[in-house]
Design a protein around this motif. Sequence first.
Motif, PDB file in Angstrom:
ATOM      1  N   GLU A  75       0.514  -1.328   0.013  1.00 44.76           N
ATOM      2  CA  GLU A  75       0.205  -0.491   0.033  1.00 44.76           C
ATOM      3  C   GLU A  75       0.656   1.502   0.078  1.00 44.76           C
ATOM      4  N   GLN A  76       2.013   0.678   0.803  1.00 42.92           N
ATOM      5  CA  GLN A  76       2.710   2.606   1.015  1.00 42.92           C
ATOM      6  C   GLN A  76       3.460   2.534  -0.749  1.00 42.92           C
ATOM      7  N   LEU A  77       3.711   1.424  -1.185  1.00 44.53           N
ATOM      8  CA  LEU A  77       4.595   1.561  -1.889  1.00 44.53           C
ATOM      9  C   LEU A  77       3.928   2.045  -3.248  1.00 44.53           C
ATOM     10  N   ALA A  78       2.522   1.481  -3.110  1.00 49.19           N
ATOM     11  CA  ALA A  78       1.910   2.119  -4.467  1.00 49.19           C
ATOM     12  C   ALA A  78       1.639   4.202  -3.928  1.00 49.19           C
ATOM     13  N   TYR A  79       1.412   3.829  -3.134  1.00 50.32           N
ATOM     14  CA  TYR A  79       1.183   5.250  -2.445  1.00 50.32           C
ATOM     15  C   TYR A  79       2.327   6.520  -3.236  1.00 50.32           C
ATOM     16  N   TRP A  80       3.590   5.802  -3.098  1.00 50.51           N
ATOM     17  CA  TRP A  80       4.668   7.143  -3.437  1.00 50.51           C
ATOM     18  C   TRP A  80       4.936   6.883  -5.271  1.00 50.51           C
ATOM     19  N   ILE A  81       4.546   6.158  -5.743  1.00 48.18           N
ATOM     20  CA  ILE A  81       4.850   5.254  -7.167  1.00 48.18           C
ATOM     21  C   ILE A  81       3.586   6.954  -7.644  1.00 48.18           C
ATOM     22  N   ASN A  82       2.579   6.395  -7.026  1.00 51.61           N
ATOM     23  CA  ASN A  82       1.437   7.154  -7.786  1.00 51.61           C
ATOM     24  C   ASN A  82       1.722   8.638  -8.396  1.00 51.61           C
ATOM     25  N   ARG A 120      -1.146   2.052 -18.134  1.00 52.06           N
ATOM     26  CA  ARG A 120      -2.569   2.208 -18.633  1.00 52.06           C
ATOM     27  C   ARG A 120      -3.580   2.081 -17.133  1.00 52.06           C
ATOM     28  N   GLU A 121      -2.744   1.615 -15.853  1.00 50.33           N
ATOM     29  CA  GLU A 121      -3.518   1.732 -14.241  1.00 50.33           C
ATOM     30  C   GLU A 121      -2.735   2.054 -13.720  1.00 50.33           C
ATOM     31  N   ALA A 122      -3.545   2.489 -12.481  1.00 47.81           N
ATOM     32  CA  ALA A 122      -2.690   2.913 -11.313  1.00 47.81           C
ATOM     33  C   ALA A 122      -3.045   1.833 -10.098  1.00 47.81           C
TER      34      ALA A 122
END
Length: 377
Positions: free
Chosen positions: A134-141, A218-220
Amino acid sequence: MPRLPTLALTAVSALALLASPATAQDAGAVDAQFATFTPSAEPNSDKIDYSIWDEAMKNLVVSMGPSLREGAGSPPPSFGTRRQYGHVSRYRLEGSRLMFSFLDAEIIASFTEYRKDLEATADKVDIQKLSRNEQLAYWINLHNVAMIEQIANAWPVRQPREIEVGGVPLNDAKFITVEGIKMSPRDIREKIVYKNWKSPSVIYGFWRGEIGGPSIQREAFNADNVARLLDRSARDFVNSLRGTQKQGDTLQVSTFYEEAAPFYFPDFEKDLREHLARYADTETSEILAATSDMKAAVSEHDIADLAGGVREPTYQNIQSPDGVSQSFRIPQSMTRLLAQREQKFQKIIREGRTGTVTFSNIKLPGDPEDKDTGEVE
């Protein structure tokens, strides 16, 4: 193209001013601030909803399909002029493209709004106590939203590295603020993610806006798909002409790997070869086996958009295939690029190169109880 809606997160910064010259001690104190983003050893089950960004990416990103390891030839000049508009890069048929030339002021402003929403989320959700995925997705996004926002603000521009924010190159401009800490796109990569994640696959999540880098998806990203998307992006890049090439006895690799070397490839050739082998397809494996030397020599800094970072004065009318929908006008160079893309897809189909199935976050019969089901280390 559908308008990007008003952006907001369901889970619940100004530009950094140029500072006076800092001492080494000051720099160390600034770097120490980022220790607060070290992931907690006791994560919770909170999640962040990126559905709005997911919708935006599906509308704004165009995939150019898998690499055929064939450099694209020089395109002809636009009709009625000797000037070369659009993309001329030999890598222009690889990766993905973002449709910056179609964005109006309202859509661009919504990127800024969404970036600020992501920043504000960290004031309401304990980012450090989220699961690692969840953290990794946050920082990448957050990183990718910020890059898209600033490139959109500066467009038309041939190369994102030409962009400055407050007089500072985009990569190092501290225009992002999380928990009161000002940071740049480079800070997110190097001082937060690369510092706290052991898997080199994370490098493929960060979009730089350049043809020569990993594709934007092509997706978050989210906790459930981050491992799958990083794996997809890694395989796409490693097995592409812009990622690896053979030049005589030398394996030429992207200069993109040099930035990540201190974190993931300290013994550059040995460590990187092992990493590439993990994602290599048959053709790339043969290149690895047939080379004994390595050199970081492949780069392409042109913008990863459809228009080549310029406004072309000549357009063509495009009619929908059904002949019923309203026609629209796009630049001639973009028409050529999309036609070349279609020809490439037809070749892929003729040669039977289609068909990829990816499994992520599942347990199969016989798997051990402690099998990793998708967490990025």
